[in-house]
Design a protein around this motif. Structure first.
Motif, PDB file in Angstrom:
ATOM      1  N   LYS A  76       0.854  -1.180   0.000  1.00 42.87           N
ATOM      2  CA  LYS A  76       0.000   0.000   0.000  1.00 42.87           C
ATOM      3  C   LYS A  76       0.898   1.240   0.000  1.00 42.87           C
ATOM      4  N   ILE A  77       0.516   2.212  -0.805  1.00 40.46           N
ATOM      5  CA  ILE A  77       1.259   3.469  -0.907  1.00 40.46           C
ATOM      6  C   ILE A  77       0.275   4.593  -0.661  1.00 40.46           C
ATOM      7  N   PHE A  78       0.639   5.507   0.239  1.00 39.23           N
ATOM      8  CA  PHE A  78      -0.232   6.629   0.574  1.00 39.23           C
ATOM      9  C   PHE A  78       0.624   7.880   0.718  1.00 39.23           C
ATOM     10  N   GLN A  79       0.125   8.992   0.175  1.00 38.46           N
ATOM     11  CA  GLN A  79       0.871  10.244   0.172  1.00 38.46           C
ATOM     12  C   GLN A  79       0.311  11.259   1.164  1.00 38.46           C
ATOM     13  N   VAL A 115       6.008  -0.205   8.356  1.00 37.53           N
ATOM     14  CA  VAL A 115       5.949   1.039   7.592  1.00 37.53           C
ATOM     15  C   VAL A 115       7.321   1.468   7.092  1.00 37.53           C
ATOM     16  N   ALA A 116       7.349   1.918   5.841  1.00 36.48           N
ATOM     17  CA  ALA A 116       8.514   2.593   5.275  1.00 36.48           C
ATOM     18  C   ALA A 116       8.062   3.994   4.874  1.00 36.48           C
ATOM     19  N   SER A 117       9.004   4.929   4.835  1.00 40.52           N
ATOM     20  CA  SER A 117       8.649   6.289   4.426  1.00 40.52           C
ATOM     21  C   SER A 117       9.628   6.800   3.382  1.00 40.52           C
ATOM     22  N   ILE A 118       9.114   7.699   2.561  1.00 45.23           N
ATOM     23  CA  ILE A 118       9.921   8.403   1.563  1.00 45.23           C
ATOM     24  C   ILE A 118       9.541   9.866   1.661  1.00 45.23           C
ATOM     25  N   LYS A 119      10.546  10.723   1.791  1.00 46.54           N
ATOM     26  CA  LYS A 119      10.297  12.165   1.819  1.00 46.54           C
ATOM     27  C   LYS A 119      10.935  12.780   0.578  1.00 46.54           C
ATOM     28  N   HIS A 120      10.189  13.652  -0.068  1.00 45.97           N
ATOM     29  CA  HIS A 120      10.727  14.415  -1.188  1.00 45.97           C
ATOM     30  C   HIS A 120      11.219  15.748  -0.664  1.00 45.97           C
ATOM     31  N   HIS A 121      12.506  15.993  -0.789  1.00 46.02           N
ATOM     32  CA  HIS A 121      13.101  17.272  -0.384  1.00 46.02           C
ATOM     33  C   HIS A 121      13.001  18.192  -1.593  1.00 46.02           C
ATOM     34  N   GLY A 122      11.880  18.897  -1.703  1.00 36.33           N
ATOM     35  CA  GLY A 122      11.585  19.646  -2.916  1.00 36.33           C
ATOM     36  C   GLY A 122      12.021  21.094  -2.919  1.00 36.33           C
ATOM     37  N   PRO A 129      10.823  -5.632   3.582  1.00 36.82           N
ATOM     38  CA  PRO A 129       9.720  -6.306   4.271  1.00 36.82           C
ATOM     39  C   PRO A 129       8.753  -5.327   4.946  1.00 36.82           C
ATOM     40  N   VAL A 130       8.066  -4.547   4.132  1.00 33.94           N
ATOM     41  CA  VAL A 130       7.085  -3.586   4.637  1.00 33.94           C
ATOM     42  C   VAL A 130       5.763  -3.799   3.905  1.00 33.94           C
ATOM     43  N   ASP A 131       4.667  -3.371   4.526  1.00 33.58           N
ATOM     44  CA  ASP A 131       3.379  -3.494   3.848  1.00 33.58           C
ATOM     45  C   ASP A 131       2.716  -2.141   3.606  1.00 33.58           C
ATOM     46  N   LEU A 132       3.333  -1.067   4.085  1.00 35.99           N
ATOM     47  CA  LEU A 132       2.805   0.278   3.869  1.00 35.99           C
ATOM     48  C   LEU A 132       3.966   1.223   3.613  1.00 35.99           C
ATOM     49  N   ILE A 133       3.851   2.004   2.530  1.00 35.03           N
ATOM     50  CA  ILE A 133       4.845   3.029   2.229  1.00 35.03           C
ATOM     51  C   ILE A 133       4.138   4.375   2.275  1.00 35.03           C
ATOM     52  N   LEU A 134       4.573   5.215   3.205  1.00 27.47           N
ATOM     53  CA  LEU A 134       4.025   6.560   3.322  1.00 27.47           C
ATOM     54  C   LEU A 134       4.991   7.519   2.638  1.00 27.47           C
ATOM     55  N   GLU A 160       5.932  11.426   1.685  1.00 30.11           N
ATOM     56  CA  GLU A 160       5.755  12.848   2.001  1.00 30.11           C
ATOM     57  C   GLU A 160       6.195  13.653   0.786  1.00 30.11           C
ATOM     58  N   GLY A 161       5.227  14.280   0.135  1.00 31.07           N
ATOM     59  CA  GLY A 161       5.536  15.083  -1.039  1.00 31.07           C
ATOM     60  C   GLY A 161       5.171  14.384  -2.334  1.00 31.07           C
ATOM     61  N   TYR A 162       5.840  14.788  -3.411  1.00 29.23           N
ATOM     62  CA  TYR A 162       5.553  14.289  -4.766  1.00 29.23           C
ATOM     63  C   TYR A 162       4.085  14.558  -5.118  1.00 29.23           C
ATOM     64  N   LYS A 163       3.669  15.793  -4.963  1.00 22.22           N
ATOM     65  CA  LYS A 163       2.265  16.201  -5.111  1.00 22.22           C
ATOM     66  C   LYS A 163       1.565  15.652  -6.348  1.00 22.22           C
ATOM     67  N   LYS A 164       2.256  15.638  -7.477  1.00 20.18           N
ATOM     68  CA  LYS A 164       1.599  15.315  -8.738  1.00 20.18           C
ATOM     69  C   LYS A 164       1.508  13.818  -9.026  1.00 20.18           C
ATOM     70  N   GLU A 165       2.028  12.994  -8.143  1.00 23.07           N
ATOM     71  CA  GLU A 165       1.899  11.551  -8.334  1.00 23.07           C
ATOM     72  C   GLU A 165       0.445  11.146  -8.116  1.00 23.07           C
ATOM     73  N   MET A 166       0.077   9.968  -8.585  1.00 23.52           N
ATOM     74  CA  MET A 166      -1.324   9.561  -8.636  1.00 23.52           C
ATOM     75  C   MET A 166      -1.786   8.693  -7.461  1.00 23.52           C
ATOM     76  N   TYR A 167      -0.955   8.506  -6.460  1.00 22.59           N
ATOM     77  CA  TYR A 167      -1.332   7.633  -5.351  1.00 22.59           C
ATOM     78  C   TYR A 167      -2.380   8.303  -4.466  1.00 22.59           C
ATOM     79  N   PRO A 168      -3.137   7.509  -3.721  1.00 24.57           N
ATOM     80  CA  PRO A 168      -4.091   8.093  -2.777  1.00 24.57           C
ATOM     81  C   PRO A 168      -3.346   9.032  -1.826  1.00 24.57           C
ATOM     82  N   LYS A 169      -4.011  10.153  -1.489  1.00 24.53           N
ATOM     83  CA  LYS A 169      -3.297  11.158  -0.698  1.00 24.53           C
ATOM     84  C   LYS A 169      -4.222  11.941   0.209  1.00 24.53           C
ATOM     85  N   VAL A 170      -3.625  12.487   1.266  1.00 23.97           N
ATOM     86  CA  VAL A 170      -4.247  13.494   2.111  1.00 23.97           C
ATOM     87  C   VAL A 170      -3.562  14.808   1.759  1.00 23.97           C
TER      88      VAL A 170
END
Length: 164
Positions: A3-6, A33-40, A91-96, A98-108
């Motif tokens: 699962k990927i959520f932004q 959980v794994a996380s990715i942050k975009h330093h924009g 070995p994660v089941d959720l990737i959160l 932060e950022g990458y506004k224009k990507e198409m994943y579900p987001k808050v």
């Protein structure tokens, strides 16, 4: 497929704080959980926010900016798709994300001021957390101070909705 959520918003809207809360809540509810942050904001990323993600419970916390992915892998540039492909092997089941506004994943979307309203044109918005009152919006809207409500909403969304 993981699962990927932004979490998206402009600078100083509360993205990293929300990421910490989501990582912690998801972790104590059984998610790996794994996380990715975009330093924009230009320049090489620092590890300040990814360290916050790790302290909140992320098994893997990466930050990308100016072609540097803070997993100590250097190349000219990184797309979110390339980073996610790498994360698929962990070995994660959720990737959160932060950022990458224009990507198409579900987001808050976090709205801090009226000037942030163009963010409501993004795709795949699941809900909005706002510092200002919003009227006539087609998504669930939470006040930034209603933490219990929006954290519960987002946790249920992550638990029940398939993002495949």
């Amino acid at each position: 497929m993981k699962k990927i959520f932004q979490v998206v918003g402009y600078q100083n809207s509360g993205k990293t704080t929300l990421m910490e809360k989501l990582i912690y809540t998801a972790s104590v509810n059984g998610f790996h959980v794994a996380s990715i942050k975009h330093h924009g904001h230009g320049g090489k990323p620092d590890t300040k926010d990814s360290t916050r993600h790790q302290k909140a419970g992320a098994i893997i916390a990466g930050v990308e900016g100016d072609g540097t992915l803070q997993l100590n892998i250097k190349r000219d540039s990184w797309t979110l798709k390339e980073i996610l492909a790498m994360y698929e092997s962990f070995p994660v089941d959720l990737i959160l994300v932060e950022g990458y506004k224009k990507e198409m994943y579900p987001k808050v979307v976090l709205i801090r001021t009226e000037q942030d309203m163009p963010l409501l044109e993004l795709e795949n918005i699941q809900c909005i957390i706002s510092w200002v009152e919003l009227n006539k919006v087609e998504y669930p809207v939470f006040n930034i101070h209603d933490e219990g409500k929006y954290i519960n909403f987002l946790l249920e969304l992550l638990k029940n909705k398939s993002f495949d």
